[in-house]
Design an enzyme around this catalytic site. Structure first.
Site, PDB file in Angstrom:
ATOM      1  CG  PHE A 134      -6.540   4.041   4.350  1.00  7.82           C
ATOM      2  CD1 PHE A 134      -7.807   4.556   4.156  1.00  7.82           C
ATOM      3  CD2 PHE A 134      -6.321   3.228   5.456  1.00  7.82           C
ATOM      4  CE1 PHE A 134      -8.844   4.273   5.039  1.00  7.82           C
ATOM      5  CE2 PHE A 134      -7.343   2.935   6.338  1.00  7.82           C
ATOM      6  CZ  PHE A 134      -8.608   3.457   6.130  1.00  7.82           C
ATOM      7  CB  CYS A 163     -12.921 -25.793   6.376  1.00  8.12           C
ATOM      8  SG  CYS A 163     -11.503 -24.670   6.313  1.00  8.12           S
ATOM      9  CB  CYS A 222      -7.985 -24.542   7.219  1.00  6.28           C
ATOM     10  SG  CYS A 222      -8.945 -24.595   8.755  1.00  6.28           S
ATOM     11  CD  GLN A 229      -9.249   7.581  -3.237  1.00 10.23           C
ATOM     12  OE1 GLN A 229     -10.439   7.629  -2.861  1.00 10.23           O
ATOM     13  NE2 GLN A 229      -8.342   6.876  -2.576  1.00 10.23           N
ATOM     14  CG  ASP A 276      -6.449  -5.208   0.883  1.00 13.60           C
ATOM     15  OD1 ASP A 276      -6.172  -4.780   2.010  1.00 13.60           O
ATOM     16  OD2 ASP A 276      -6.885  -4.481  -0.030  1.00 13.60           O
ATOM     17  CG  ASP A 295      -1.884   1.049   1.363  1.00 12.43           C
ATOM     18  OD1 ASP A 295      -1.556   2.192   1.005  1.00 12.43           O
ATOM     19  OD2 ASP A 295      -3.004   0.779   1.816  1.00 12.43           O
ATOM     20  CB  SER A 296       0.651   4.521  -1.651  1.00  9.10           C
ATOM     21  OG  SER A 296      -0.531   5.077  -1.086  1.00  9.10           O
ATOM     22  N   GLY A 297       0.622   3.938   1.632  1.00  9.85           N
ATOM     23  CA  GLY A 297       0.650   4.653   2.902  1.00  9.85           C
ATOM     24  C   GLY A 297      -0.324   5.811   2.950  1.00  9.85           C
ATOM     25  CG  HIS A 332     -11.561 -21.486   9.951  1.00 15.13           C
ATOM     26  ND1 HIS A 332     -12.003 -22.539   9.187  1.00 15.13           N
ATOM     27  CD2 HIS A 332     -12.625 -20.621  10.049  1.00 15.13           C
ATOM     28  CE1 HIS A 332     -13.259 -22.353   8.849  1.00 15.13           C
ATOM     29  NE2 HIS A 332     -13.670 -21.198   9.363  1.00 15.13           N
ATOM     30  CB  CYS A 347     -11.395 -27.381   9.668  1.00 15.67           C
ATOM     31  SG  CYS A 347     -12.244 -25.809   9.950  1.00 15.67           S
ATOM     32  N   GLY A 366     -10.573   4.234  -1.415  1.00 14.90           N
ATOM     33  CA  GLY A 366     -11.505   5.131  -0.754  1.00 14.90           C
ATOM     34  C   GLY A 366     -12.846   4.527  -0.438  1.00 14.90           C
TER      35      GLY A 366
END
Length: 372
Positions: A99, A306, A308, A191, A268, A95-97, A337, A311, A218
């Site tokens: 936010f 699941c 994982c 944006q 994400d 991330d660019s930072g 999980h 589980c 945004g």
């Protein structure tokens, strides 16, 4: 798009804009649509890289703002870059930072040059500019880096959002000029706040720049889900179909399904590990509280379907016991999980798109008012 970055479409939904593709990067392929776990400080909280790989994670995130504050990009660079520093061999996105600068820093001054803010760690004044953000990300060495943008709050006036959106575009030009590594793909960010015409306009302007990929930013800053859906519908179709599209900060079933239907490829969110730290688990789209007394004598897995590690090896009763005993292991098991759950959801959607069954099989998540 450089030699090392390709985006190959494999299938399209005949009823929506959903598509299945493979996004190739210098550190491996990402099969889209795909959920990406967040590793803010070069670690996905409580989960080792080996455990993370076993969840089906292909690309993960780290954060420019936080890594700049601690340990500093110079130390990461000396270690050989983020991949070696954190022991993750797959693709990474930073991330660019932007936010964080706008949401976490109480004292900040925004000018055309950039943003000055007070470090929450030691109180020193830091100036983050588009050039500085890119220079930091170049040193961190992630595969995908994000342009520095101004993320207006919600709610905000149209005038304020217009100014922020225009500045974001101007800052993008400076990011492009500063970017110096061919092995990193720079994504621009759409944006426009909640103003759909501004969103569409911004997306069209960015599309003309022929970047390696595009993000919709945004959102998830306080808007109701229905509004997020409208924002994505206004933005995504305006972006080039032959490039990856990334919706930042979104990770609920319904939001991802709706965005995929609009043509988004990557997502994400901190939900999997944040929920785990609060004793919450995602089970087929529902949120359960493992602390509840009903699980004390329940010896079945969280989800029998699941795959994982959690589980396959532990019961609800055991997880309830760990939480009540304040054992740290519970954070790891719940995180494993939850991450597997969200990645699995996008993998199932990908499979349905390839069979052209997305709109039928995921109809409950595509209808207005669907629950999480």
């Amino acid at each position: 798009m450089g030699r090392e970055f390709t985006f190959q479409l494999q299938a399209n939904c005949s009823h929506t804009h959903a598509r299945a593709a493979v996004f190739s990067t210098p550190h491996g392929d990402v099969e889209t649509p795909r959920f990406m776990p967040v590793g803010t400080l070069a670690t996905v909280k409580t989960v080792t890289p080996a455990q993370l790989k076993a969840t089906g994670a292909q690309m993960i995130l780290a954060n420019t703002y936080h890594l700049h504050l601690q340990p500093g990009e110079e130390i990461v660079a000396q270690a050989g870059g983020l991949h070696r520093f954190m022991g993750w061999s797959g693709p990474i996105l930073t991330d660019s930072g932007g936010f964080q600068v706008f949401s976490l820093s109480e004292l900040r001054t925004i000018t055309e040059k950039g943003v000055k803010f007070r470090s929450p760690r030691d109180g020193r004044i830091i100036e983050m500019t588009p050039e500085r953000s890119i220079q930091i990300q170049n040193k961190l060495g992630a595969d995908i880096i994000m342009a520095f943008d101004e993320c207006p709050p919600y709610p905000a006036t149209r005038e304020a959002v217009e100014l922020a959106t225009a500045r974001t575009y101007r800052w993008l030009s400076r990011c492009i000029e500063t970017h110096s590594r061919a092995d990193q793909a720079l994504f621009g960010i759409v944006q426009g706040g909640v103003y759909l015409d501004l969103r569409a306009q911004a997306a069209r302007a960015l599309a003309k720049l022929d970047l390696p990929g595009y993000a919709i930013g945004g959102v998830s800053v306080g808007e109701p889900p229905a509004l997020i859906e409208k924002i994505v519908r206004a933005s995504a179709p305006q972006l080039p179909a032959e490039k990856p599209r990334y919706l930042m900060g979104v990770g609920t079933y319904r939001e991802m399904a709706q965005a995929i239907a609009s043509g988004v490829d990557l997502f994400d969110c901190v939900i999997p590990t944040r929920w785990a730290r609060h004793g919450a688990v995602a089970v087929q789209g529902e949120r359960w509280n493992i602390k509840n007394a009903r699980f004390r004598e329940d010896f079945t897995p969280l989800d029998e379907s699941c795959p994982c590690y959690t589980c396959q090896n532990f019961s609800r009763a055991y997880l309830n016991h760990l939480w009540r005993s304040r054992e740290i292991l519970v954070y790891t098991l719940l995180s494993i999980h939850n991450i597997t759950e969200l990645i699995g959801f996008t993998r199932r959607i990908r499979d349905a798109i390839k069979r052209d069954r997305f709109s039928e099989e995921f109809a409950p998540w595509l209808t207005p008012g669907a629950s999480e």
